[in-house]
Design an enzyme around this catalytic site. Sequence first.
Site, PDB file in Angstrom:
ATOM      1  N   TYR A 165       7.957  14.455 -38.010  1.00 46.50           N
ATOM      2  CA  TYR A 165       8.621  13.260 -37.445  1.00 46.50           C
ATOM      3  C   TYR A 165      10.130  13.402 -37.487  1.00 46.50           C
ATOM      4  O   TYR A 165      10.849  12.763 -36.757  1.00 46.50           O
ATOM      5  CB  TYR A 165       8.214  12.006 -38.254  1.00 46.50           C
ATOM      6  CG  TYR A 165       6.807  11.555 -38.003  1.00 46.50           C
ATOM      7  CD1 TYR A 165       5.748  12.070 -38.752  1.00 46.50           C
ATOM      8  CD2 TYR A 165       6.513  10.635 -37.012  1.00 46.50           C
ATOM      9  CE1 TYR A 165       4.453  11.665 -38.519  1.00 46.50           C
ATOM     10  CE2 TYR A 165       5.203  10.217 -36.773  1.00 46.50           C
ATOM     11  CZ  TYR A 165       4.185  10.734 -37.532  1.00 46.50           C
ATOM     12  OH  TYR A 165       2.893  10.337 -37.290  1.00 46.50           O
ATOM     13  N   ASP A 199       7.096  26.055 -38.121  1.00 47.11           N
ATOM     14  CA  ASP A 199       6.119  25.186 -38.772  1.00 47.11           C
ATOM     15  C   ASP A 199       4.930  26.053 -39.190  1.00 47.11           C
ATOM     16  O   ASP A 199       4.553  26.977 -38.479  1.00 47.11           O
ATOM     17  CB  ASP A 199       5.653  24.066 -37.820  1.00 47.11           C
ATOM     18  CG  ASP A 199       5.042  22.903 -38.592  1.00 47.11           C
ATOM     19  OD1 ASP A 199       5.691  21.858 -38.732  1.00 47.11           O
ATOM     20  OD2 ASP A 199       3.889  23.096 -39.090  1.00 47.11           O
ATOM     21  N   THR A 234       8.766  15.770 -48.693  1.00 51.52           N
ATOM     22  CA  THR A 234       9.134  15.740 -50.120  1.00 51.52           C
ATOM     23  C   THR A 234       8.392  14.567 -50.768  1.00 51.52           C
ATOM     24  O   THR A 234       8.991  13.554 -51.113  1.00 51.52           O
ATOM     25  CB  THR A 234      10.650  15.519 -50.284  1.00 51.52           C
ATOM     26  OG1 THR A 234      11.004  14.361 -49.494  1.00 51.52           O
ATOM     27  CG2 THR A 234      11.453  16.720 -49.817  1.00 51.52           C
ATOM     28  N   ARG A 283      17.419   9.587 -40.991  1.00 46.07           N
ATOM     29  CA  ARG A 283      17.253   8.133 -40.958  1.00 46.07           C
ATOM     30  C   ARG A 283      16.331   7.754 -39.805  1.00 46.07           C
ATOM     31  O   ARG A 283      16.616   6.864 -39.029  1.00 46.07           O
ATOM     32  CB  ARG A 283      18.620   7.432 -40.795  1.00 46.07           C
ATOM     33  CG  ARG A 283      19.355   7.330 -42.103  1.00 46.07           C
ATOM     34  CD  ARG A 283      20.649   6.572 -41.988  1.00 46.07           C
ATOM     35  NE  ARG A 283      21.131   6.160 -43.312  1.00 46.07           N
ATOM     36  CZ  ARG A 283      22.384   5.752 -43.546  1.00 46.07           C
ATOM     37  NH1 ARG A 283      23.237   5.725 -42.545  1.00 46.07           N
ATOM     38  NH2 ARG A 283      22.771   5.383 -44.749  1.00 46.07           N
ATOM     39  N   LYS A 299      20.873   7.767 -49.519  1.00 41.31           N
ATOM     40  CA  LYS A 299      19.603   7.776 -48.783  1.00 41.31           C
ATOM     41  C   LYS A 299      18.495   7.086 -49.581  1.00 41.31           C
ATOM     42  O   LYS A 299      17.775   6.216 -49.070  1.00 41.31           O
ATOM     43  CB  LYS A 299      19.190   9.220 -48.486  1.00 41.31           C
ATOM     44  CG  LYS A 299      17.791   9.366 -47.945  1.00 41.31           C
ATOM     45  CD  LYS A 299      17.606   8.678 -46.598  1.00 41.31           C
ATOM     46  CE  LYS A 299      16.135   8.515 -46.278  1.00 41.31           C
ATOM     47  NZ  LYS A 299      15.904   7.823 -45.005  1.00 41.31           N
ATOM     48  N   ASN A 320      16.630   2.817 -49.132  1.00 39.82           N
ATOM     49  CA  ASN A 320      15.199   2.474 -49.027  1.00 39.82           C
ATOM     50  C   ASN A 320      14.707   1.732 -50.260  1.00 39.82           C
ATOM     51  O   ASN A 320      13.822   0.879 -50.154  1.00 39.82           O
ATOM     52  CB  ASN A 320      14.382   3.732 -48.770  1.00 39.82           C
ATOM     53  CG  ASN A 320      14.513   4.156 -47.310  1.00 39.82           C
ATOM     54  OD1 ASN A 320      14.873   3.335 -46.458  1.00 39.82           O
ATOM     55  ND2 ASN A 320      14.252   5.406 -47.022  1.00 39.82           N
ATOM     56  N   ARG A 366      15.516  -1.783 -49.545  1.00 32.68           N
ATOM     57  CA  ARG A 366      14.548  -2.418 -48.628  1.00 32.68           C
ATOM     58  C   ARG A 366      13.241  -2.734 -49.366  1.00 32.68           C
ATOM     59  O   ARG A 366      12.623  -3.777 -49.158  1.00 32.68           O
ATOM     60  CB  ARG A 366      14.279  -1.494 -47.451  1.00 32.68           C
ATOM     61  CG  ARG A 366      13.371  -2.079 -46.383  1.00 32.68           C
ATOM     62  CD  ARG A 366      13.417  -1.225 -45.136  1.00 32.68           C
ATOM     63  NE  ARG A 366      12.524  -1.636 -44.086  1.00 32.68           N
ATOM     64  CZ  ARG A 366      12.774  -2.595 -43.188  1.00 32.68           C
ATOM     65  NH1 ARG A 366      13.915  -3.267 -43.263  1.00 32.68           N
ATOM     66  NH2 ARG A 366      11.909  -2.887 -42.248  1.00 32.68           N
ATOM     67  N   GLY A 372       3.775   0.681 -46.563  1.00 29.17           N
ATOM     68  CA  GLY A 372       3.388   2.091 -46.416  1.00 29.17           C
ATOM     69  C   GLY A 372       4.526   2.916 -45.858  1.00 29.17           C
ATOM     70  O   GLY A 372       5.684   2.494 -45.874  1.00 29.17           O
ATOM     71  N   CYS A 420       8.733   6.710 -46.413  1.00 31.43           N
ATOM     72  CA  CYS A 420      10.068   6.488 -46.992  1.00 31.43           C
ATOM     73  C   CYS A 420      10.046   5.450 -48.108  1.00 31.43           C
ATOM     74  O   CYS A 420      10.315   5.743 -49.254  1.00 31.43           O
ATOM     75  CB  CYS A 420      11.022   5.969 -45.918  1.00 31.43           C
ATOM     76  SG  CYS A 420      11.078   6.912 -44.444  1.00 31.43           S
TER      77      CYS A 420
HETATM   78  N1  SAJ Z   1       7.215  -3.958 -44.225  1.00 36.97           N
HETATM   79  C1  SAJ Z   1       6.924  -5.217 -44.737  1.00 36.97           C
HETATM   80  N2  SAJ Z   1       7.846  -6.205 -44.599  1.00 36.97           N
HETATM   81  C2  SAJ Z   1       9.049  -5.989 -43.975  1.00 36.97           C
HETATM   82  C3  SAJ Z   1       9.321  -4.703 -43.475  1.00 36.97           C
HETATM   83  C4  SAJ Z   1       8.395  -3.704 -43.610  1.00 36.97           C
HETATM   84  O1  SAJ Z   1       5.846  -5.430 -45.294  1.00 36.97           O
HETATM   85  O2  SAJ Z   1       9.835  -6.926 -43.855  1.00 36.97           O
HETATM   86  C5  SAJ Z   1       6.240  -2.881 -44.399  1.00 36.97           C
HETATM   87  C6  SAJ Z   1       5.757  -2.279 -43.092  1.00 36.97           C
HETATM   88  O3  SAJ Z   1       4.588  -2.941 -42.639  1.00 36.97           O
HETATM   89  C7  SAJ Z   1       5.456  -0.837 -43.501  1.00 36.97           C
HETATM   90  C8  SAJ Z   1       6.472  -0.556 -44.593  1.00 36.97           C
HETATM   91  O4  SAJ Z   1       6.906  -1.835 -45.084  1.00 36.97           O
HETATM   92  O5  SAJ Z   1       4.161  -0.719 -44.025  1.00 36.97           O
HETATM   93  C9  SAJ Z   1       7.675   0.247 -44.140  1.00 36.97           C
HETATM   94  O6  SAJ Z   1       8.164  -0.387 -42.985  1.00 36.97           O
HETATM   95  P1  SAJ Z   1       9.662  -0.058 -42.442  1.00 36.97           P
HETATM   96  O7  SAJ Z   1       9.941  -1.039 -41.347  1.00 36.97           O
HETATM   97  O8  SAJ Z   1      10.591   0.048 -43.561  1.00 36.97           O
HETATM   98  O9  SAJ Z   1       9.482   1.345 -41.698  1.00 36.97           O
HETATM   99  P2  SAJ Z   1       9.713   2.786 -42.265  1.00 36.97           P
HETATM  100  O10 SAJ Z   1       8.869   3.087 -43.444  1.00 36.97           O
HETATM  101  O11 SAJ Z   1       9.579   3.698 -41.110  1.00 36.97           O
HETATM  102  O12 SAJ Z   1      11.214   2.745 -42.775  1.00 36.97           O
HETATM  103  C10 SAJ Z   1      12.205   3.424 -42.076  1.00 36.97           C
HETATM  104  C11 SAJ Z   1      13.306   3.650 -43.059  1.00 36.97           C
HETATM  105  N3  SAJ Z   1      14.220   4.525 -42.400  1.00 36.97           N
HETATM  106  C12 SAJ Z   1      14.550   5.669 -43.019  1.00 36.97           C
HETATM  107  O13 SAJ Z   1      14.182   5.970 -44.122  1.00 36.97           O
HETATM  108  C13 SAJ Z   1      15.420   6.540 -42.241  1.00 36.97           C
HETATM  109  C14 SAJ Z   1      14.000   2.358 -43.419  1.00 36.97           C
HETATM  110  O14 SAJ Z   1      15.185   2.676 -44.158  1.00 36.97           O
HETATM  111  C15 SAJ Z   1      14.405   1.602 -42.201  1.00 36.97           C
HETATM  112  O15 SAJ Z   1      14.962   0.351 -42.588  1.00 36.97           O
HETATM  113  C16 SAJ Z   1      13.195   1.366 -41.326  1.00 36.97           C
HETATM  114  O16 SAJ Z   1      12.652   2.651 -40.956  1.00 36.97           O
HETATM  115  C17 SAJ Z   1      13.643   0.660 -40.064  1.00 36.97           C
HETATM  116  O17 SAJ Z   1      13.245  -0.496 -39.938  1.00 36.97           O
HETATM  117  O18 SAJ Z   1      14.394   1.265 -39.302  1.00 36.97           O
END
Ligand code: SAJ
Length: 440
Positions: A23, A43, A100, A170, A222, A226, A229, A273, A276
């Site tokens: 990805y 790969d 990782t 990111r 980095k 996360n 978040r 999930g 990250c």
């Molecule tokens: N989720 C919640 N509530 C929320 C947001 C997400 O339950 O308010 C859950 C989602 O359903 C999912 C998980 O958290 O299962 C992760 O969701 P995500 O929106 O954070 O998506 P990711 O895991 O792809 O996070 C990535 C991260 N980007 C990088 O690491 C480069 C994160 O830092 C970003 O904030 C996110 O993408 C984004 O929204 O861009």
Amino acid sequence: MKTRLQKAIEDKTAQVVVLGLGYVGLPVACLFAEAGFPVKGIDRNQDKVDMINRGQCPIEGKEPGLAALLSEAVASGRFLATADYSVCDAAQVVLIAVETPVNPVTRKPGYEALRGALSELSRHLSPGTLVIVESTIAPRTMDTIVRPLMENVSGLRVNEDFYLANCPERVMSGKLLQNIRTMHRVVGGMSPSTAELAVQFYRHVVQADLDPVDCITAEVVKTAENAYRDVQIAFANEMALICEDLGANVWRVRELVNKSPYRTMHLPGAGVGGHCIPKDPWLLLAWCSDQLNARLLPAARTVNDHMPSHMIGLTRQALEQAGLEVGGSRIAVLGYAYLENSDDTRNTPTAPFVEGLRQAGAEVVIHDPYVHEYNTSFEETVDGVDCVVVMVRHDQYREIDLSRLKDRLNHAVLVDGRDMLDKDQVRTAGFIYMGVGNRV
Ligand code: SAJ
């Protein structure tokens, strides 16, 4: 030596090699090929290599522009995939984008893929090469693992013979190309001049801030972004449990809380999930001293990891209202990906949820329009079941026709883990309804 590399970066003749075509690696390889660089991708999965060299994108799910960019990059001859590390002999810039993962028991990073890639690369490392780690790594990894491993295997010295940087990815499923092009990036270098060189390289693709820093800063930024978040989502999930307990609707509470200035309460849900958020807090803490005794980040992980079992509790309660038990019930689970409209199933909360239901004796059928294994007929999945559980907010589920759905079910019981459907409409359609943070 560095000036020759600088020139090759400037005129885009530098041979770029990307280690890991997932990805992160695949879109970044395509973007540098589109920018005009000759790019080779390595790969270990030969089927993936063959698929890419046929111009086919191995990533399913909605990734706007990626399939077209890939086939153009391959057709132009600027991008070639291989499993053979000897292409690194001629590399001038190497990007490392291998997984990782974090060990679920020890919570420590599992660097088998990273060590393997570094060792293979180092056997083919030529003087004057810029090596950039894009994988997310625990702070201090560059200094204590990457640098010594590469110097020992290659016999070359950092900052003298080759240059080492860390530019954490990111990306996000569903926005892979957009994020690489438009998101600010920290660019850590083992020396300030290396950080500047890496900034010059990324400038060909990234239209946002490229902030040169030292490696420890890049590693901390980095993992911290996360971890931050994860804590935000944990707050929302704990609020869902509190609202259930008090008989409030967390979704309405969230709307009104967020009307208050500087509040951005996140979305509660069925779990957290992805590749990250669940792992980066552990990477951030991995090599902090024991005296630190961090409490908030582990607690947030505990709250979020609890949500799938909370969903089992809600499902049990909803079935009980229909005079049923989990054991012996047939349950349809909607959504296996970790994120809406994505095929990515890494660390999906649906996995522990389904495991728990099966352990309790339920018969579980899964549907997911983006996950190959579960992209079956929706109607067949729900036919004759005793309960439907929404685990992922795939767009397709917005159009569920509740009356037709009810006709197919054995019992009209619906549990909503993502506030996907309107509770009143579901109840008016004759369903028993349970939602995360919204039970009454
Ligand atoms: N989720 C919640 N509530 C929320 C947001 C997400 O339950 O308010 C859950 C989602 O359903 C999912 C998980 O958290 O299962 C992760 O969701 P995500 O929106 O954070 O998506 P990711 O895991 O792809 O996070 C990535 C991260 N980007 C990088 O690491 C480069 C994160 O830092 C970003 O904030 C996110 O993408 C984004 O929204 O861009």
